[in-house]
Design a protein around this motif. Structure first.
Motif: not given
Lengths: 175, 260
Positions: A106, A125-126, A153, B13, B41, B44-45, B47-49, B51-53
């Motif tokens: 990632i 997000d962070i 994203r 998003s 989708k 997917e968003f 999951r990415i959100k 993962a970034l957190a």
């Protein structure tokens, strides 16, 4: 002045703040320098917000402004906006099950995003900022935040789905 | 995920972030129920959100901002440069329990905490006496003298305080107001906020920096003046990058009559 309230507020956001620094900088050392510099500036500041929310925005903005100052000083703005030379390590074969590797994947994919996308995604997000807060912090319209978050994203998803996870050269000081 | 437009991505998003209005969110939810591609989708968003957190799970570096431990305790040369300015990133832990009028209750500050009354007593004894004056072999740091002289305070006394083990520097103003600075050993690699208190005419300011704990003591001094001196000394000891001239200018601007 940086008092007990501010220290308490800082403790609550330290990890997110450092993660944001890492999102802005291309290597950990530069992120550490940025993070430390931001804390030093904060602790030396005369007027420090006491409220948790206002302190959080103030601290992230301070760090980001320092980052921009550093970029200007180093005259590397264009370099940052340019995608780095990439070395394909996709053959490393991330399994997708190892959380450490996932995080690495990632991060690698994230660092390939444009500066603008990294910046806004990191804040949302962070950092956990709302679109409104992010817009205010970056000085851009809320709609732009919404667009950048989405595009970031999508780009990140493309990197990960296509297995296009690559490493970048580790050069000390590259922001 | 084919057939989706950029505007779909933006709406999805924002939906994932809970940033849509109720009407828009309902509209997206309705589409999600009917369009599997859109639902995939969105997943997917998410999951990415997530993962970034998780990138924020990495611990922040717990290293000093500036490492400049003084080589000699009282061999200070240039202003501030000889003073440790170790500001540990977790210093807040040390000071969050500090309250006005006290040194705090954390174990790390216990040594300083238990010393306060005895150091104040040392100040009172010296302030009531005619001397002794400068002790041989105990030289005040140059930065300390410079800063205090800029505010009309002259170093007239220095002595070791045996219990607790501390160095005592006494300064006198034109109207004979007395200010004491005590320097004692403190837990290593700590730094933090300046704590100023005033209690029944007794004014104290304390902070810890690097391996040194500092305590300023005065009685009946103009509050602005005392606070200015304390703030400037705290900054001088901590911030190696602070411009010395700026600090002196600050002191001069805030110079007040010594009323003690």
């Amino acid at each position: 002045m940086f008092g007990a309230d501010q220290h308490s507020n800082l403790d609550g956001i330290r990890r997110k703040l450092f993660a944001y620094a890492r999102a802005l900088c291309r290597d950990r050392h530069a992120a550490e320098d940025l993070y430390q510099d931001a804390l030093l500036r904060a602790m030396s500041a005369k007027d420090v917000p006491a409220g948790t929310a206002s302190f959080r925005v103030w601290m992230f903005r301070l760090l980001r402004n320092l980052w921009i100052d550093n970029l200007r000083t180093q005259k590397r703005r264009e370099a940052v906006l340019t995608r780095v030379e990439l070395t394909d390590i996709s053959s490393a074969g991330h399994s997708g099950n190892d959380p450490v590797l996932d995080r690495l994947a990632i991060r690698e994919a994230f660092m390939q995003l444009s500066k603008e996308h990294r910046d806004v995604l990191a804040l949302v997000d962070i950092g956990g900022f709302s679109y409104e807060e992010t817009a205010e912090l970056l000085g851009i319209p809320r709609g732009t935040v919404m667009s950048r978050v989405s595009r970031g994203r999508v780009a990140l998803a493309a990197q990960l789905v296509e297995g296009n996870v690559v490493a970048f050269p580790t050069r000390r000081g590259r922001a | 995920m084919t057939g989706l437009r950029a505007s779909d991505d933006e709406m999805l998003s924002a939906y994932a972030d809970g940033e849509l209005s109720a009407d828009d969110a309902a509209w997206v939810a309705n589409r999600l129920a009917r369009e599997p591609d859109l639902a995939r989708k969105l997943a997917e968003f998410h999951r990415i959100k997530a993962a970034l957190a998780r990138l924020a799970d990495d611990p922040a570096p717990d290293v000093p901002i500036i490492s400049a431990t003084p080589k000699r305790r009282f061999g200070y040369g240039a202003v501030a440069a000889a003073v440790a300015a170790v500001a540990v990133l977790g210093a807040g832990l040390l000071y969050t329990s500090h309250t006005a009028g006290s040194f705090g209750t954390k174990p790390e500050t216990a040594t300083v905490l238990t010393q306060k009354e005895r150091l104040v007593a040392s100040h009172d004894v010296w302030a009531a006496s005619e001397g002794p004056y400068l002790s041989e072999g105990l030289q005040a740091p140059a930065w300390m003298e410079t800063l205090l002289r800029a505010n009309g305070l002259e170093l007239v006394h220095s002595a070791a305080v045996p219990a607790p083990n501390a160095e005592h520097f006494g300064f006198v103003g034109k109207n004979d107001c007395r200010l004491s600075l005590f320097v004692s050993a403190a837990p290593a690699d700590t730094a933090g906020t300046l704590l100023i208190s005033s209690d029944g005419g007794l004014q104290t300011a304390s902070w810890i920096d690097g391996s040194d704990g500092f305590l300023l003591v005065a009685r009946g001094m103009d509050a602005l003046r005392f606070n200015t001196v304390a703030t400037s000394m705290h900054l001088a000891a901590r911030d190696l990058r602070r411009d010395g001239d700026e600090m002196l200018a600050t002191l001069a601007a805030a110079r007040q009559t010594c009323n003690a």
